[in-house]
Design a protein around this motif. Sequence first.
Motif, PDB file in Angstrom:
ATOM      1  N   LYS A   3       0.832  -1.199   0.000  1.00  0.00           N
ATOM      2  CA  LYS A   3       0.000   0.000   0.000  1.00  0.00           C
ATOM      3  C   LYS A   3       0.873   1.257   0.000  1.00  0.00           C
ATOM      4  CE  LYS A   3      -4.122  -1.837   0.135  1.00  0.00           C
ATOM      5  NZ  LYS A   3      -5.122  -1.582  -0.941  1.00  0.00           N
ATOM      6  N   ILE A   4       1.964   1.210   0.709  1.00  0.00           N
ATOM      7  CA  ILE A   4       2.861   2.369   0.771  1.00  0.00           C
ATOM      8  C   ILE A   4       3.461   2.654  -0.601  1.00  0.00           C
ATOM      9  CG2 ILE A   4       5.001   3.261   1.760  1.00  0.00           C
ATOM     10  CD1 ILE A   4       4.355   1.731   4.307  1.00  0.00           C
ATOM     11  N   LEU A   5       3.893   1.603  -1.293  1.00  0.00           N
ATOM     12  CA  LEU A   5       4.468   1.783  -2.621  1.00  0.00           C
ATOM     13  C   LEU A   5       3.430   2.338  -3.605  1.00  0.00           C
ATOM     14  CD1 LEU A   5       6.610  -1.472  -2.936  1.00  0.00           C
ATOM     15  CD2 LEU A   5       7.439   0.882  -2.650  1.00  0.00           C
ATOM     16  N   MET A   6       2.217   1.837  -3.501  1.00  0.00           N
ATOM     17  CA  MET A   6       1.182   2.321  -4.407  1.00  0.00           C
ATOM     18  C   MET A   6       0.874   3.788  -4.134  1.00  0.00           C
ATOM     19  SD  MET A   6      -2.664   0.881  -5.094  1.00  0.00           S
ATOM     20  CE  MET A   6      -3.342   1.682  -3.629  1.00  0.00           C
ATOM     21  N   LEU A   7       0.810   4.181  -2.856  1.00  0.00           N
ATOM     22  CA  LEU A   7       0.552   5.570  -2.498  1.00  0.00           C
ATOM     23  C   LEU A   7       1.669   6.481  -2.992  1.00  0.00           C
ATOM     24  CD1 LEU A   7      -1.241   7.581  -1.021  1.00  0.00           C
ATOM     25  CD2 LEU A   7       0.029   7.074   1.081  1.00  0.00           C
ATOM     26  N   SER A  39      -7.105 -10.330  -8.822  1.00  0.00           N
ATOM     27  CA  SER A  39      -7.533 -11.531  -8.084  1.00  0.00           C
ATOM     28  C   SER A  39      -8.637 -11.258  -7.078  1.00  0.00           C
ATOM     29  CB  SER A  39      -6.331 -12.156  -7.367  1.00  0.00           C
ATOM     30  OG  SER A  39      -5.760 -11.204  -6.471  1.00  0.00           O
ATOM     31  N   ALA A  40      -8.819 -10.000  -6.705  1.00  0.00           N
ATOM     32  CA  ALA A  40      -9.844  -9.666  -5.713  1.00  0.00           C
ATOM     33  C   ALA A  40     -10.455  -8.321  -6.046  1.00  0.00           C
ATOM     34  CB  ALA A  40      -9.240  -9.636  -4.305  1.00  0.00           C
ATOM     35  N   ALA A  41     -11.597  -8.032  -5.440  1.00  0.00           N
ATOM     36  CA  ALA A  41     -12.290  -6.784  -5.724  1.00  0.00           C
ATOM     37  C   ALA A  41     -11.473  -5.583  -5.272  1.00  0.00           C
ATOM     38  CB  ALA A  41     -13.653  -6.788  -5.039  1.00  0.00           C
ATOM     39  N   GLU A  44      -8.779  -4.931  -7.744  1.00  0.00           N
ATOM     40  CA  GLU A  44      -9.327  -4.324  -8.955  1.00  0.00           C
ATOM     41  C   GLU A  44      -9.531  -2.823  -8.767  1.00  0.00           C
ATOM     42  OE1 GLU A  44     -13.285  -4.732 -11.816  1.00  0.00           O
ATOM     43  OE2 GLU A  44     -12.632  -6.434 -10.576  1.00  0.00           O
ATOM     44  N   ILE A  45      -9.983  -2.431  -7.587  1.00  0.00           N
ATOM     45  CA  ILE A  45     -10.155  -1.007  -7.302  1.00  0.00           C
ATOM     46  C   ILE A  45      -8.799  -0.302  -7.306  1.00  0.00           C
ATOM     47  CG2 ILE A  45     -10.866   0.640  -5.538  1.00  0.00           C
ATOM     48  CD1 ILE A  45     -13.051  -1.339  -4.708  1.00  0.00           C
ATOM     49  N   ASP A  46      -7.792  -0.975  -6.720  1.00  0.00           N
ATOM     50  CA  ASP A  46      -6.446  -0.394  -6.742  1.00  0.00           C
ATOM     51  C   ASP A  46      -5.958  -0.200  -8.178  1.00  0.00           C
ATOM     52  OD1 ASP A  46      -6.417  -0.340  -4.008  1.00  0.00           O
ATOM     53  OD2 ASP A  46      -5.328  -2.244  -3.804  1.00  0.00           O
ATOM     54  N   PHE A  47      -6.204  -1.180  -9.057  1.00  0.00           N
ATOM     55  CA  PHE A  47      -5.818  -1.072 -10.470  1.00  0.00           C
ATOM     56  C   PHE A  47      -6.492   0.134 -11.128  1.00  0.00           C
ATOM     57  CE2 PHE A  47      -4.596  -5.789 -11.457  1.00  0.00           C
ATOM     58  CZ  PHE A  47      -3.560  -5.685 -10.557  1.00  0.00           C
ATOM     59  N   THR A  95       7.194 -14.127 -11.813  1.00  0.00           N
ATOM     60  CA  THR A  95       7.652 -13.426 -10.604  1.00  0.00           C
ATOM     61  C   THR A  95       6.568 -13.447  -9.533  1.00  0.00           C
ATOM     62  OG1 THR A  95       6.827 -11.287 -11.383  1.00  0.00           O
ATOM     63  CG2 THR A  95       9.078 -11.895 -12.019  1.00  0.00           C
ATOM     64  N   ASN A  96       6.969 -13.170  -8.307  1.00  0.00           N
ATOM     65  CA  ASN A  96       6.038 -13.177  -7.178  1.00  0.00           C
ATOM     66  C   ASN A  96       5.783 -11.782  -6.618  1.00  0.00           C
ATOM     67  OD1 ASN A  96       5.787 -16.026  -7.221  1.00  0.00           O
ATOM     68  ND2 ASN A  96       7.718 -16.228  -6.064  1.00  0.00           N
ATOM     69  N   GLU A  97       6.009 -10.779  -7.420  1.00  0.00           N
ATOM     70  CA  GLU A  97       5.792  -9.414  -6.955  1.00  0.00           C
ATOM     71  C   GLU A  97       4.301  -9.159  -6.751  1.00  0.00           C
ATOM     72  OE1 GLU A  97       7.549  -6.564  -9.507  1.00  0.00           O
ATOM     73  OE2 GLU A  97       9.597  -7.306  -9.258  1.00  0.00           O
ATOM     74  N   PRO A  98       3.960  -8.238  -5.841  1.00  0.00           N
ATOM     75  CA  PRO A  98       2.543  -7.917  -5.614  1.00  0.00           C
ATOM     76  C   PRO A  98       1.887  -7.403  -6.894  1.00  0.00           C
ATOM     77  CG  PRO A  98       3.925  -7.029  -3.863  1.00  0.00           C
ATOM     78  CD  PRO A  98       4.853  -7.519  -4.920  1.00  0.00           C
ATOM     79  N   GLU A  99       0.595  -7.657  -7.003  1.00  0.00           N
ATOM     80  CA  GLU A  99      -0.126  -7.297  -8.222  1.00  0.00           C
ATOM     81  C   GLU A  99      -0.112  -5.787  -8.465  1.00  0.00           C
ATOM     82  OE1 GLU A  99      -3.668 -10.218  -9.204  1.00  0.00           O
ATOM     83  OE2 GLU A  99      -3.782  -9.564  -7.096  1.00  0.00           O
ATOM     84  N   THR A 100      -0.244  -5.022  -7.421  1.00  0.00           N
ATOM     85  CA  THR A 100      -0.282  -3.571  -7.607  1.00  0.00           C
ATOM     86  C   THR A 100       1.061  -3.025  -8.106  1.00  0.00           C
ATOM     87  OG1 THR A 100       0.221  -3.338  -5.240  1.00  0.00           O
ATOM     88  CG2 THR A 100      -2.091  -3.177  -5.907  1.00  0.00           C
ATOM     89  N   ILE A 101       2.142  -3.629  -7.660  1.00  0.00           N
ATOM     90  CA  ILE A 101       3.466  -3.218  -8.135  1.00  0.00           C
ATOM     91  C   ILE A 101       3.594  -3.511  -9.629  1.00  0.00           C
ATOM     92  CG2 ILE A 101       5.945  -3.508  -7.881  1.00  0.00           C
ATOM     93  CD1 ILE A 101       4.554  -2.130  -5.553  1.00  0.00           C
ATOM     94  N   LYS A 102       3.123  -4.678 -10.014  1.00  0.00           N
ATOM     95  CA  LYS A 102       3.145  -5.017 -11.441  1.00  0.00           C
ATOM     96  C   LYS A 102       2.305  -4.015 -12.235  1.00  0.00           C
ATOM     97  CE  LYS A 102       3.698 -10.013 -10.723  1.00  0.00           C
ATOM     98  NZ  LYS A 102       3.066 -11.352 -10.935  1.00  0.00           N
TER      99      LYS A 102
END
Length: 334
Positions: A3-7, A39-41, A44-47, A95-102
């Motif tokens: 969440k911090i990286l996305m922000l 993978s989750a609602a 999807e909102i984060d995307f 890779t196993n990186e978080p979806e939001t990072i991708k």
Amino acid sequence: MEKILMLTFLLYSVPAANACLQCDRTIRVLHDEYILTASAANTEIDFENIRDHTYDTYREASKNRKGVIDSTTLYRARTEYQNEFNHLLKEFQSTNEPETIKAMQLMSAGKGILEKHLDNFTRDGLCPNKCGLLQRRVIDCMTCRFIKYTCLSPTSKENCGEYPVQADEEDQVMLDCLLPWHHLLSGKTEYHYSWAPGVPGTETLNDDDFKTLIVTEESSVVLNQVQVNEQGTYRCSLQGPNGIVYYQVSFLLTVNSLPDETPRPVITLPPLPPLPQDDQSSEDRLVLVVAVVTALILAANVGLTVILGLMINRKMAVKVQRRREAEENTQNTE
């Protein structure tokens, strides 16, 4: 941590070169389809938030690059970015990186690619006219709508100079005022050709000195078998439907006269000398002899015709007499 990286991405990420990509439907569909793979609602909102923020930064960054783009440049940038997006998507599968990072990496993956295309367009493609006035149709990156963009030349003049042209009498001369950027002009345009007779470059000409020759959609005209009295200043003016002049150029045509040919002397034969008197008399006698001989021949032909006729009649009479005698003898015998 995710969440911090996305922000941080949403607050500080400014993909400066990604301007106008949000105007391309293929890119929007590409991003929307990727969002559906979440993978989750909540993911999807984060995307969606990442996508919307990226589009906002696209619009903001476009202001630093005139805020416009043409269809060709947008197509090239979109194609290259789409290929890069698909390439990274395949790499992320292992890779196993978080979806939001991708998602953040995918959305901003075309920075270098788009920077190259947009900078090239702004520098070389947007206003290629070195002279004249260009009004062209481009895409506004803020509204994603087509607008008319005006490009003033560095000299801010429609007149693009004069060009000398040399020709000999009876030559064919072609005048062409086409420049590569003319096809970018928005709306219907026509080339207006006019002519000011006289020795070119010897006096200052006004618009009233020019006579209209032709108005055509073709950029060139051909002068066949030019004569000295056709030399002068030929003006080509590219105009729009409202009479606006986008471009003007002059051709200074000089026609060289052919050298005069040396006339050939006319040879007059002397008259024949008159015939001597004796020769004239001999000629008269010859004509008389020919006439007499011709008369005799005609008389002989007539005489022969009469004699042959008498002989034929006599033979016929003898035959008739013998026939009568034969018939009488036959009657007496009976």
